[in-house]
Design a protein around this motif. Structure first.
Motif, PDB file in Angstrom:
ATOM      1  N   GLY A 540       0.868  -1.266   0.041  1.00 50.20           N
ATOM      2  CA  GLY A 540       0.103   0.116  -0.084  1.00 50.20           C
ATOM      3  C   GLY A 540       0.975   1.241   0.229  1.00 50.20           C
ATOM      4  N   ASN A 541       2.103   1.262   0.648  1.00 55.78           N
ATOM      5  CA  ASN A 541       2.926   2.214   0.800  1.00 55.78           C
ATOM      6  C   ASN A 541       3.500   2.767  -0.597  1.00 55.78           C
ATOM      7  OD1 ASN A 541       2.510   2.606   3.464  1.00 55.78           O
ATOM      8  ND2 ASN A 541       4.451   1.521   3.979  1.00 55.78           N
ATOM      9  N   ILE A 542       3.637   1.735  -1.400  1.00 59.09           N
ATOM     10  CA  ILE A 542       4.509   1.854  -2.653  1.00 59.09           C
ATOM     11  C   ILE A 542       3.674   1.949  -3.852  1.00 59.09           C
ATOM     12  CG2 ILE A 542       6.472   0.987  -1.885  1.00 59.09           C
ATOM     13  CD1 ILE A 542       5.774  -1.394  -3.903  1.00 59.09           C
ATOM     14  N   GLY A 543       2.021   2.035  -3.446  1.00 58.97           N
ATOM     15  CA  GLY A 543       1.102   2.497  -4.486  1.00 58.97           C
ATOM     16  C   GLY A 543       0.442   1.072  -5.223  1.00 58.97           C
ATOM     17  N   GLN A 544       0.464   0.296  -4.683  1.00 61.01           N
ATOM     18  CA  GLN A 544      -0.095  -1.133  -4.979  1.00 61.01           C
ATOM     19  C   GLN A 544      -1.579  -1.444  -4.371  1.00 61.01           C
ATOM     20  OE1 GLN A 544       1.567  -2.562  -7.869  1.00 61.01           O
ATOM     21  NE2 GLN A 544       3.290  -1.248  -7.321  1.00 61.01           N
ATOM     22  N   PRO A 545      -2.472  -2.012  -5.243  1.00 62.12           N
ATOM     23  CA  PRO A 545      -3.712  -2.521  -4.479  1.00 62.12           C
ATOM     24  C   PRO A 545      -3.302  -3.485  -3.379  1.00 62.12           C
ATOM     25  CG  PRO A 545      -3.860  -2.709  -7.023  1.00 62.12           C
ATOM     26  CD  PRO A 545      -2.433  -2.509  -6.627  1.00 62.12           C
ATOM     27  N   ASP A 546      -3.910  -3.210  -2.197  1.00 60.81           N
ATOM     28  CA  ASP A 546      -3.703  -4.324  -1.164  1.00 60.81           C
ATOM     29  C   ASP A 546      -4.882  -4.324  -0.345  1.00 60.81           C
ATOM     30  OD1 ASP A 546      -3.196  -2.607   1.751  1.00 60.81           O
ATOM     31  OD2 ASP A 546      -3.249  -1.356   0.067  1.00 60.81           O
ATOM     32  N   GLY A 547      -5.113  -5.496   0.479  1.00 58.85           N
ATOM     33  CA  GLY A 547      -6.251  -5.667   1.590  1.00 58.85           C
ATOM     34  C   GLY A 547      -5.710  -6.589   2.671  1.00 58.85           C
ATOM     35  N   ASP A 548      -6.529  -6.789   3.663  1.00 59.39           N
ATOM     36  CA  ASP A 548      -6.065  -7.629   4.609  1.00 59.39           C
ATOM     37  C   ASP A 548      -5.535  -8.834   4.405  1.00 59.39           C
ATOM     38  OD1 ASP A 548      -6.928  -5.376   6.206  1.00 59.39           O
ATOM     39  OD2 ASP A 548      -8.803  -6.220   6.824  1.00 59.39           O
ATOM     40  N   GLY A 549      -6.259  -9.437   3.247  1.00 62.26           N
ATOM     41  CA  GLY A 549      -5.596 -10.982   3.008  1.00 62.26           C
ATOM     42  C   GLY A 549      -4.987 -10.873   1.536  1.00 62.26           C
ATOM     43  N   PHE A 550      -4.742  -9.830   1.105  1.00 62.82           N
ATOM     44  CA  PHE A 550      -4.264 -10.018  -0.542  1.00 62.82           C
ATOM     45  C   PHE A 550      -3.140  -8.746  -0.845  1.00 62.82           C
ATOM     46  CE2 PHE A 550      -7.635  -7.062  -1.397  1.00 62.82           C
ATOM     47  CZ  PHE A 550      -7.362  -6.183  -2.511  1.00 62.82           C
ATOM     48  N   VAL A 551      -2.496  -8.907  -1.917  1.00 63.52           N
ATOM     49  CA  VAL A 551      -1.578  -7.796  -2.423  1.00 63.52           C
ATOM     50  C   VAL A 551      -1.529  -8.378  -3.980  1.00 63.52           C
ATOM     51  CG1 VAL A 551      -0.330  -7.132  -0.414  1.00 63.52           C
ATOM     52  CG2 VAL A 551       0.409  -9.084  -2.003  1.00 63.52           C
ATOM     53  N   ALA A 552      -1.575  -7.144  -4.720  1.00 64.30           N
ATOM     54  CA  ALA A 552      -1.339  -7.232  -6.262  1.00 64.30           C
ATOM     55  C   ALA A 552      -0.573  -6.270  -6.694  1.00 64.30           C
ATOM     56  CB  ALA A 552      -3.056  -7.195  -6.749  1.00 64.30           C
ATOM     57  N   TYR A 553       0.554  -6.920  -7.217  1.00 60.19           N
ATOM     58  CA  TYR A 553       1.746  -6.158  -7.780  1.00 60.19           C
ATOM     59  C   TYR A 553       1.268  -5.871  -9.222  1.00 60.19           C
ATOM     60  CZ  TYR A 553       6.199  -3.917  -9.098  1.00 60.19           C
ATOM     61  OH  TYR A 553       6.963  -3.272  -9.371  1.00 60.19           O
ATOM     62  N   THR A 554       0.363  -4.914  -9.372  1.00 56.91           N
ATOM     63  CA  THR A 554      -0.356  -4.475 -10.700  1.00 56.91           C
ATOM     64  C   THR A 554       0.188  -3.096 -11.247  1.00 56.91           C
ATOM     65  OG1 THR A 554      -2.238  -3.690  -9.783  1.00 56.91           O
ATOM     66  CG2 THR A 554      -2.083  -5.963 -10.446  1.00 56.91           C
ATOM     67  N   ASN A 555       0.663  -2.184 -10.489  1.00 61.79           N
ATOM     68  CA  ASN A 555       0.947  -0.768 -10.636  1.00 61.79           C
ATOM     69  C   ASN A 555       2.566  -0.471 -10.126  1.00 61.79           C
ATOM     70  OD1 ASN A 555      -1.852  -0.990  -9.994  1.00 61.79           O
ATOM     71  ND2 ASN A 555      -1.829   1.095 -10.539  1.00 61.79           N
ATOM     72  N   GLY A 556       3.498  -1.283 -10.732  1.00 59.38           N
ATOM     73  CA  GLY A 556       4.748  -0.985 -10.630  1.00 59.38           C
ATOM     74  C   GLY A 556       5.356   0.292 -11.585  1.00 59.38           C
TER      75      GLY A 556
END
Length: 888
Positions: A540-556
């Motif tokens: 979340g700090n680096i601008g990626q979608p995140d949630g309590d149980g997931f992260v998605a490196y889609t906005n590198g």
């Protein structure tokens, strides 16, 4: 005139032992065959082009099952750790929650692209196994002895909870094992030994600790019910209680090999979200539960937020009432049953009790997960009541009729409150209930034909409920899953076979966030209930979608790609358009979730149809010598571009790197049916005419060929606005809770870039909506500092890394992008050292000047202690068993 029913005096010529075996066999086969026939009629693989994949089974679990296969067949070290989980993470918690069911071994016979067939086989077998174990309980306890067992076993195996939660495959083992635990508990209470109880409770604790927790709570209630119902004197009760507590602790001790490491894993992930502010309130009007007793009372809307799934069939409901009106059942037992029933039913609607059953965490989807124990309890009471000697008198029949009439009238009057019910369902349910009363009222229950009709009636109603309920659910097709898996696997293999080493890669398209686990590559995304909290925080700090149980490196960005060693990016060059299915998958099979104009700065190394692979020439190693400032870096901003710049500056030690991103103005802004604003970032926009479409069009011309990024806050998600980039819908992962960074231009100097915001509501908050220019030349110049002294990795199985690095001076900092964990054990030149935590996320080391050999290995914390306790408890059980044999 008295009417007498006389059943034909036909009886199977079977010995008692053969009859019991046949009943047990049919108790397994009937639920399994019914479900198989239904799945085949829906053309689910291997019977057609559909599949059982839906919701979490299709978006999460299937990828874990693929990973399960790869681990056992190719690299067992992945049981403990993998870099395929987000940026890297422990896997033991995932295994103990999702993957330790013995049924999963069947998946070893199904390759990845047809793993959906293996999932169907497992599902069918678990239905059958649930019927078998409940039948075994009834026969072994003598509660039911003959062909009526089939009806009760099918009611249990195909209860509403099983139908609603069959997609949560890892939970179904609890339904299979619960009757065996209860059988062991009854033997323990009656002084017949503790082995059965200890063995099966330990097995469930190992297979799935989450559902085992709920079973443990139920076991306490069941013990209280039986012990007090059988109460003779205080010494006997104390002895029973001592056996129960001791056996339960011994079972937990045997399971410590998984429980202790899992507890540590949860302390870093799921337990971080424990609810402490409990409200003493009812979650809904309790009488609404009556609607779930009607046939087909389940649909998709009940998955995220619904009421408990309690369908158990009309005969069982009549049996529950019969239990409380039978005068030949001891009043103490009936009163205790009533108290336990009230506690269970209250748990289904009173928030503090609901939270207790869910380990003080509100479920995310699938509410009232413990309701399977409630269904078990009701079926158990009914089986105890509807014995061959029971023929209800007129007063008892009247009570059954009145109770049923009240329920039917309440649901009928409030039908609009239940989206999952129709008038036809209520009428059919009423007819089944009336027929069930008539069936129970018949005499001659010892007759073979009566018992067969009794069981067939239950089977018919349970099958009808199953068909009606599952027909409401949509599924992923086998083609969607299989084709995507093959495309992804082929493209990844094309890279990894030629480019060895330890690095990360990411696609710009996604079927699920667990694609790396299926595709067998080190990615940056994951969806797991046991995801460490530090990972969503960093992403979340680096601008990626995140949630309590997931992260998605889609906005590198070019900065994060290089820093995190995303050496290869797989892109869908020609975006294939297509409608979106219920699962979110486009008809192309490759749904794009990332906009990466900056791929123009990368090298295309492979192209296969519409899919191309790019190499990032600026990617760092997973370890490199950096400034020690990164050890004390704290995030003090909600702007991801500023945090990226601060992180990079702390690594290079160069203050000017904090200015890599500079805010830019749009050249022109056009408001269409929207009240104008002079300042865009943070502006609250409103339509002028609420009945007409509203939009804002922004244009700018890049003054250089650098990358340009747009930040957007969480309020600018797909529910509120559609974003068009140069006339095409912006490709973006739809769910995010922090500000994200989107790459919208690269090598576009002098070209007009247009962004259009189409309102979906009357207002729109331009939360953190800012255009940034990235200084590519300054970034590449500073990056050389970090590229000068990389960690050269020479060996890298899943849970360890070996490599060499040269430190240019004393007290040098080896920064890695390996997520920090106490499970990592580090040696430098063969000597153990203590790892440090950098940027609150990553593992780092202090090194003296010179060339060093670094070895980093992962071992689950508390695993050794858990193993020792398990072995001691097993040895204790064995010794106790041998001592008792000698005594006898």
């Amino acid at each position: 005139m008295e009417v007498v029913f006389v059943f034909p005096k036909f009886q199977l010529n079977l010995t008692e032992k053969r009859e019991r075996r046949l009943i047990l066999t049919l108790s397994f086969l009937l639920p399994a065959l019914i479900m198989t026939v239904y799945f085949a009629s829906r053309h689910m693989a291997p019977f057609g082009n559909s599949s059982l994949l839906t919701v979490d089974l299709g978006q999460q679990y299937v990828d874990f099952y693929a990973y399960f296969r790869h681990c056992l067949l190719h690299d067992p070290s992945g049981i403990f750790y993998t870099f395929q989980k987000a940026l890297g993470g422990e896997m033991f918690g995932i295994w103990t929650y999702y993957l330790l069911s013995p049924f999963n071994l069947i998946l070893l016979f199904f390759p990845d692209h047809v793993i959906t067939s293996g999932i169907l086989v497992i599902t069918v077998l678990k239905y059958g196994a649930a019927g078998f174990t409940f039948a075994w309980l009834l026969i072994k306890t003598g509660v039911q002895r003959h062909w009526t067992v089939l009806g009760f076993a099918t009611s249990y195996a195909m209860m509403g909870w099983m139908i609603a939660n069959q997609l949560n495959l890892m939970w179904l083992d609890a339904v299979v094992i619960l009757p065996l635990i209860v059988l062991g508990l009854l033997r323990l209470i009656n002084g017949q030994g503790c082995r059965t109880y200890i063995f099966w409770l330990a097995a469930l604790l190992i297979i799935n600790y989450y559902m085992a927790y709920m079973v443990c709570l139920f076991a306490i209630l069941f013990f209280i019910y039986e012990a007090i119902s059988q109460y003779q004197n205080r010494p006997a009760l104390l002895k029973q209680t001592g056996r129960f507590i001791g056996s339960s602790l011994l079972a937990a001790g045997i399971a410590c090999v998984t429980l202790l490491p899992t507890w540590y894993s949860l302390s870093l992930s799921k337990s971080q979200y424990t609810v402490t502010d409990v409200k003493f309130k009812f979650e809904y009007f309790p009488f609404k539960m009556l609607a779930k007793l009607f046939l087909g009372g389940f649909n998709f809307s009940q998955m995220p937020k619904g009421m408990p799934n309690l369908f158990i069939g009309s005969v069982v409901l009549v049996g529950v009432i019969a239990f409380f009106v039978r005068t030949d059942i001891k009043s103490r037992r009936r009163w205790m049953a009533l108290i336990i029933s009230l506690v269970l039913l209250l748990s289904l609607c009173f928030q503090p009790l609901d939270l207790l059953w869910h380990a003080m965490q509100f479920p995310i989807w699938y509410p009232y997960r413990f309701s399977f124990v409630v269904s078990f309890w009701l079926i158990w009471l009914a089986a105890n009541a509807l014995k061959a000697d029971f023929v209800p008198d007129p007063a008892q029949i009247l009570i059954m009729v009145v109770v049923g009439a009240v329920a039917i009238i309440y649901v009928w009057v409030n039908l609009k409150s239940f989206s999952f019910l129709s008038q036809n369902q209520v009428m059919i349910g009423g007819l089944f209930y009336v027929a069930a009363i008539c069936l129970v009222a018949l005499p001659q229950k010892q007759a073979f034909f009566y018992q067969v009709i009794f069981s067939l009636f239950i089977i018919a109603e349970m099958t009808s409920n199953m068909v009606t309920s599952l027909n409401h659910i949509t599924y992923v097709s086998q083609t969607e899953y299989g084709n995507y898996e093959q495309v992804m696997t082929k493209e990844v293999a094309g890279v990894t076979s030629k480019h060895k080493g330890l690095y990360r890669m990411t696609p710009t398209f996604m079927r699920t966030k667990n694609d790396p686990l299926t595709g067998q590559f080190n990615g940056g995304s994951v969806f797991s209930s046991t995801l460490e909290k530090t990972m969503p925080t960093f992403m979340g700090n680096i601008g990626q979608p995140d949630g309590d149980g997931f992260v998605a490196y889609t906005n590198g960005t070019e900065l994060t790609d290089s820093l995190l060693d995303f050496r290869y990016l797989i892109n869908q060059d020609s975006v294939l358009t297509g409608s979106t299915s219920a699962t979110g998958l486009t008809q192309s099979g490759l749904p794009t979730v990332s906009t990466r104009a900056d791929l123009a700065d990368y090298q295309k190394i492979k192209e296969d149809g519409t899919v191309a692979t790019y190499k990032n020439p600026n990617a760092l190693s997973m370890g490199f010598i950096s400034s020690s400032k990164v050890l004390s870096l704290k995030n003090t901003t909600a702007d991801p571009t500023r945090y990226q710049a601060n992180l990079f500056a702390s690594l290079t030690g160069n203050q000017k790197d904090q200015h890599l991103f500079t805010a830019e103005n749009f050249n022109n802004v056009l408001f269409s049916n929207v009240k104008q604003q002079t300042k865009l970032t943070g502006a609250f926009l409103q339509k002028a005419n609420l009945l007409k479409p509203g939009s804002v069009t922004l244009t700018f011309k890049p003054t250089s060929n650098d990358s340009y990024y747009l930040t957007m806050g969480a309020d600018m998600d797909e529910d509120n606005v559609t974003v068009l980039l140069n006339g095409k819908t912006l490709s973006q992962y739809p769910t995010y809770r922090h500000t994200i960074v989107v790459n919208i231009a690269n090598h576009d100097k002098g070209k007009t870039v247009k962004i259009q915001l189409n309102f979906k509501k009357s207002t729109l908050w331009l939360q953190n909506f800012t255009l940034y220019k990235f200084n590519n030349s300054e970034f590449k110049s500073s990056l050389k500092t970090l590229q000068a002294h990389p960690l050269n990795v020479t060996h890298h199985p899943q849970r360890s890394i070996t490599g060499t690095v040269t430190a240019p001076h004393n007290n040098a900092t080896l920064m890695t992008t390996i997520p920090y964990s106490k499970g990592w054990h580090v040696t430098v030149d063969g000597h153990p050292v203590t790892a440090k935590k950098a940027a609150d996320t990553f593992l780092a080391l202090n090194l003296s000047k010179g060339t060093h050999t670094i070895h980093i290995s992962y071992w689950p914390p508390l695993f050794n202690l858990g193993l020792a306790i398990s072995l001691i408890c097993l040895a204790g059980c064995g010794s106790l068993y041998l001592w008792r044999r000698r005594q006898h």
